[in-house]
Design a protein around this motif. Sequence first.
Motif, PDB file in Angstrom:
ATOM      1  N   ALA A  92      10.775  15.032   0.035  1.00  0.00           N
ATOM      2  CA  ALA A  92       9.352  14.829  -0.221  1.00  0.00           C
ATOM      3  C   ALA A  92       8.517  15.918   0.441  1.00  0.00           C
ATOM      4  CB  ALA A  92       8.919  13.449   0.278  1.00  0.00           C
ATOM      5  N   TYR A  93       8.896  16.314   1.648  1.00  0.00           N
ATOM      6  CA  TYR A  93       8.133  17.363   2.342  1.00  0.00           C
ATOM      7  C   TYR A  93       8.229  18.688   1.588  1.00  0.00           C
ATOM      8  CZ  TYR A  93       6.259  20.257   6.059  1.00  0.00           C
ATOM      9  OH  TYR A  93       5.492  21.147   6.777  1.00  0.00           O
ATOM     10  N   LEU A  94       9.413  19.036   1.137  1.00  0.00           N
ATOM     11  CA  LEU A  94       9.574  20.290   0.404  1.00  0.00           C
ATOM     12  C   LEU A  94       8.809  20.264  -0.918  1.00  0.00           C
ATOM     13  CD1 LEU A  94      13.366  21.023   1.030  1.00  0.00           C
ATOM     14  CD2 LEU A  94      11.393  22.132   2.097  1.00  0.00           C
ATOM     15  N   ALA A  95       8.796  19.109  -1.585  1.00  0.00           N
ATOM     16  CA  ALA A  95       8.070  19.018  -2.847  1.00  0.00           C
ATOM     17  C   ALA A  95       6.566  19.178  -2.638  1.00  0.00           C
ATOM     18  CB  ALA A  95       8.379  17.684  -3.520  1.00  0.00           C
ATOM     19  N   VAL A  96       6.025  18.513  -1.629  1.00  0.00           N
ATOM     20  CA  VAL A  96       4.591  18.647  -1.343  1.00  0.00           C
ATOM     21  C   VAL A  96       4.273  20.061  -0.871  1.00  0.00           C
ATOM     22  CG1 VAL A  96       2.709  17.810   0.110  1.00  0.00           C
ATOM     23  CG2 VAL A  96       4.351  16.192  -0.847  1.00  0.00           C
ATOM     24  N   SER A  97       5.168  20.641  -0.066  1.00  0.00           N
ATOM     25  CA  SER A  97       4.942  22.002   0.429  1.00  0.00           C
ATOM     26  C   SER A  97       4.909  23.006  -0.714  1.00  0.00           C
ATOM     27  CB  SER A  97       6.043  22.368   1.431  1.00  0.00           C
ATOM     28  OG  SER A  97       5.918  23.705   1.860  1.00  0.00           O
ATOM     29  N   ALA A  98       5.814  22.843  -1.662  1.00  0.00           N
ATOM     30  CA  ALA A  98       5.825  23.761  -2.805  1.00  0.00           C
ATOM     31  C   ALA A  98       4.562  23.617  -3.649  1.00  0.00           C
ATOM     32  CB  ALA A  98       7.061  23.505  -3.661  1.00  0.00           C
ATOM     33  N   ALA A  99       4.076  22.396  -3.807  1.00  0.00           N
ATOM     34  CA  ALA A  99       2.860  22.182  -4.602  1.00  0.00           C
ATOM     35  C   ALA A  99       1.629  22.737  -3.901  1.00  0.00           C
ATOM     36  CB  ALA A  99       2.689  20.691  -4.886  1.00  0.00           C
ATOM     37  N   LEU A 100       1.529  22.546  -2.575  1.00  0.00           N
ATOM     38  CA  LEU A 100       0.368  23.051  -1.848  1.00  0.00           C
ATOM     39  C   LEU A 100       0.393  24.566  -1.716  1.00  0.00           C
ATOM     40  CD1 LEU A 100       0.020  20.439   1.042  1.00  0.00           C
ATOM     41  CD2 LEU A 100      -1.424  20.666  -0.974  1.00  0.00           C
ATOM     42  N   SER A 101       1.582  25.163  -1.715  1.00  0.00           N
ATOM     43  CA  SER A 101       1.689  26.610  -1.573  1.00  0.00           C
ATOM     44  C   SER A 101       1.366  27.360  -2.855  1.00  0.00           C
ATOM     45  CB  SER A 101       3.104  26.976  -1.102  1.00  0.00           C
ATOM     46  OG  SER A 101       3.408  26.354   0.136  1.00  0.00           O
ATOM     47  N   HIS A 102       1.185  26.656  -3.948  1.00  0.00           N
ATOM     48  CA  HIS A 102       0.830  27.319  -5.197  1.00  0.00           C
ATOM     49  C   HIS A 102      -0.551  27.964  -5.075  1.00  0.00           C
ATOM     50  CE1 HIS A 102       0.128  27.837  -9.555  1.00  0.00           C
ATOM     51  NE2 HIS A 102       1.453  27.873  -9.619  1.00  0.00           N
ATOM     52  N   THR A 103      -0.709  29.072  -5.768  1.00  0.00           N
ATOM     53  CA  THR A 103      -1.971  29.821  -5.644  1.00  0.00           C
ATOM     54  C   THR A 103      -3.178  29.040  -6.151  1.00  0.00           C
ATOM     55  OG1 THR A 103      -1.478  30.854  -7.781  1.00  0.00           O
ATOM     56  CG2 THR A 103      -0.825  32.050  -5.796  1.00  0.00           C
ATOM     57  N   LYS A 120       0.829  -1.205   0.000  1.00  0.00           N
ATOM     58  CA  LYS A 120       0.000   0.000   0.000  1.00  0.00           C
ATOM     59  C   LYS A 120       0.862   1.252   0.000  1.00  0.00           C
ATOM     60  CE  LYS A 120      -4.145  -1.775   2.330  1.00  0.00           C
ATOM     61  NZ  LYS A 120      -4.984  -1.660   3.569  1.00  0.00           N
ATOM     62  N   ALA A 121       1.901   1.244   0.843  1.00  0.00           N
ATOM     63  CA  ALA A 121       2.778   2.411   0.909  1.00  0.00           C
ATOM     64  C   ALA A 121       3.508   2.627  -0.410  1.00  0.00           C
ATOM     65  CB  ALA A 121       3.773   2.251   2.055  1.00  0.00           C
ATOM     66  N   GLN A 122       3.937   1.546  -1.038  1.00  0.00           N
ATOM     67  CA  GLN A 122       4.618   1.677  -2.319  1.00  0.00           C
ATOM     68  C   GLN A 122       3.708   2.262  -3.394  1.00  0.00           C
ATOM     69  OE1 GLN A 122       6.052  -2.276  -3.069  1.00  0.00           O
ATOM     70  NE2 GLN A 122       7.962  -1.983  -1.907  1.00  0.00           N
ATOM     71  N   SER A 123       2.465   1.813  -3.428  1.00  0.00           N
ATOM     72  CA  SER A 123       1.528   2.348  -4.428  1.00  0.00           C
ATOM     73  C   SER A 123       1.246   3.825  -4.186  1.00  0.00           C
ATOM     74  CB  SER A 123       0.225   1.546  -4.399  1.00  0.00           C
ATOM     75  OG  SER A 123      -0.424   1.673  -3.148  1.00  0.00           O
ATOM     76  N   ARG A 124       1.145   4.237  -2.898  1.00  0.00           N
ATOM     77  CA  ARG A 124       0.906   5.643  -2.604  1.00  0.00           C
ATOM     78  C   ARG A 124       2.119   6.498  -2.961  1.00  0.00           C
ATOM     79  NH1 ARG A 124      -3.661   6.323  -3.392  1.00  0.00           N
ATOM     80  NH2 ARG A 124      -3.472   8.413  -2.499  1.00  0.00           N
ATOM     81  N   ILE A 125       3.316   5.970  -2.760  1.00  0.00           N
ATOM     82  CA  ILE A 125       4.527   6.719  -3.112  1.00  0.00           C
ATOM     83  C   ILE A 125       4.634   6.877  -4.618  1.00  0.00           C
ATOM     84  CG2 ILE A 125       7.049   6.615  -3.096  1.00  0.00           C
ATOM     85  CD1 ILE A 125       6.898   5.390  -0.323  1.00  0.00           C
ATOM     86  N   HIS A 126       4.332   5.815  -5.369  1.00  0.00           N
ATOM     87  CA  HIS A 126       4.366   5.915  -6.828  1.00  0.00           C
ATOM     88  C   HIS A 126       3.334   6.926  -7.335  1.00  0.00           C
ATOM     89  CE1 HIS A 126       7.322   2.828  -7.779  1.00  0.00           C
ATOM     90  NE2 HIS A 126       6.767   2.028  -6.877  1.00  0.00           N
ATOM     91  N   ALA A 127       2.160   6.943  -6.712  1.00  0.00           N
ATOM     92  CA  ALA A 127       1.139   7.910  -7.119  1.00  0.00           C
ATOM     93  C   ALA A 127       1.580   9.339  -6.814  1.00  0.00           C
ATOM     94  CB  ALA A 127      -0.189   7.597  -6.416  1.00  0.00           C
ATOM     95  N   LEU A 128       2.195   9.540  -5.661  1.00  0.00           N
ATOM     96  CA  LEU A 128       2.684  10.876  -5.308  1.00  0.00           C
ATOM     97  C   LEU A 128       3.809  11.315  -6.233  1.00  0.00           C
ATOM     98  CD1 LEU A 128       2.596  13.275  -3.320  1.00  0.00           C
ATOM     99  CD2 LEU A 128       4.246  12.039  -1.901  1.00  0.00           C
ATOM    100  N   SER A 129       4.689  10.390  -6.585  1.00  0.00           N
ATOM    101  CA  SER A 129       5.789  10.719  -7.485  1.00  0.00           C
ATOM    102  C   SER A 129       5.282  11.163  -8.855  1.00  0.00           C
ATOM    103  CB  SER A 129       6.725   9.519  -7.632  1.00  0.00           C
ATOM    104  OG  SER A 129       7.767   9.779  -8.544  1.00  0.00           O
ATOM    105  N   SER A 130       4.243  10.519  -9.324  1.00  0.00           N
ATOM    106  CA  SER A 130       3.683  10.915 -10.621  1.00  0.00           C
ATOM    107  C   SER A 130       2.958  12.253 -10.533  1.00  0.00           C
ATOM    108  CB  SER A 130       2.733   9.833 -11.125  1.00  0.00           C
ATOM    109  OG  SER A 130       1.639   9.663 -10.221  1.00  0.00           O
ATOM    110  N   LEU A 131       2.321  12.537  -9.388  1.00  0.00           N
ATOM    111  CA  LEU A 131       1.623  13.821  -9.237  1.00  0.00           C
ATOM    112  C   LEU A 131       2.601  14.984  -9.200  1.00  0.00           C
ATOM    113  CD1 LEU A 131      -1.159  13.060  -6.588  1.00  0.00           C
ATOM    114  CD2 LEU A 131      -1.468  13.572  -9.011  1.00  0.00           C
ATOM    115  N   LEU A 132       3.703  14.798  -8.460  1.00  0.00           N
ATOM    116  CA  LEU A 132       4.678  15.875  -8.308  1.00  0.00           C
ATOM    117  C   LEU A 132       5.718  15.888  -9.416  1.00  0.00           C
ATOM    118  CD1 LEU A 132       5.299  15.588  -4.452  1.00  0.00           C
ATOM    119  CD2 LEU A 132       3.741  17.127  -5.650  1.00  0.00           C
ATOM    120  N   ALA A 133       5.674  14.896 -10.319  1.00  0.00           N
ATOM    121  CA  ALA A 133       6.676  14.780 -11.386  1.00  0.00           C
ATOM    122  C   ALA A 133       8.078  14.748 -10.791  1.00  0.00           C
ATOM    123  CB  ALA A 133       6.528  15.910 -12.391  1.00  0.00           C
TER     124      ALA A 133
END
Length: 425
Positions: free
Chosen positions: A87-98, A51-64
Amino acid sequence: MTTTNGSPSSSSSSATISSSSEANNRNPNPNPNPSSSSSNTMHSWWESVSKAQSRIHALSSLLASPSLISLAESDRPARSLLNSSDAYLAVSAALSHTSAGSGDDPLCQWLYETYQSSDPDLRLVVLAFVPLLAGLYLSRVVTFSVSSASGSAPSLAGFEAVLLALYGSEVKVRSGKPLLISIPDLSQPSLYHTPSKGSVSAHKPTIGVLSPPLEPQIAVKSTKRASIVGIALDCYYRKISLMPSCSKIDFCEFVSSWAGQDCPCRHEFDDDINSSSSPEMRSFGEEGGDIENAAEGMGGLAIQDRLNGECKWEGVGRNSRRGSRVPLPWELLQPVMRILGHCLLAPLISEEVKDAASAAVRCVYARASHDITPQVILAARSLIQLDKSTRKTAKDALMFAAPGPASNPSTPSKPRRPEVLLASK
């Protein structure tokens, strides 16, 4: 029916016990298949990893971000994702987008689906982003409400869906019951004092309501917004010992922005006011030739302005923080003060987190002083005093532990004779 020592019921029960004990002696391992438990454990572990591997692969594709795929190769992929600063910085940058936070935001959808998982490590990953979600959401709600009076503000349904998922899980856990706290009777000599048997009034602690029963919510209403965000922060606090430092620093920076008070009221309990005052105050003191008198004069002006409901030095020296000034009701400040207390006083906390929490709690104190909220003033003032005492203790211990320039640790020192004080009659 009379029961005696030789009754049939007692004899049958004793025979049953003896036969069961003999059966256990003949078969010391009652489990006929000892490998079934280990196989079940292995199956659950592999299911959690997949389950964790599938979620990581999905996140990797979302954040490119293909570099996140390497996290899925560890023995505990979810914990690796939780502790990954990249990973935290990548998600933070994506969520901080307008444009982030809308109802069709794929990253918010990923966070929502990940928290719905039964794996506790995956839920920890979502909790690590709660300060970022809460900070961005509350700041944008205030900004949009001020900037757009026509009602055409961008949708924040993605942020709200994640916050409602955390709120809904807490509603199920509490099952409609309030959170109670036992308050000891402060009229007794000590908290552990037990009254004597002849005492008229028995020692009965007072029961206080820490949090009222939660009502299910299907949408984030303006009247329930602070309560929903506060419950999400309370869920974060219960797992705060497992949260990464970058998440705690984000929380402290957002709290400083929420409070929005950079006036000299923050330094009311600081010993060295000159080092923490603004450049304008220092230059004013240098021109006058007496910096202490200048600091005292500016402090008097700050007190007078606070009594008049304003502060002339508010906003001076403001750092570029994320977020904006928001309303701070008590249901939101309760978990905020608990998290700040952990960031200030918990062991094994980095100095960067402590410094961020120290600045945040001073901003909260200044805000509470302007808003005149006694419970927040007392809580923030207590944390400031505890922060000062712990820093002073650590500084003194470091000074005493460091050897002097002329001392040699290998040289034995002679014991000093006790001093005799003579008093004249």
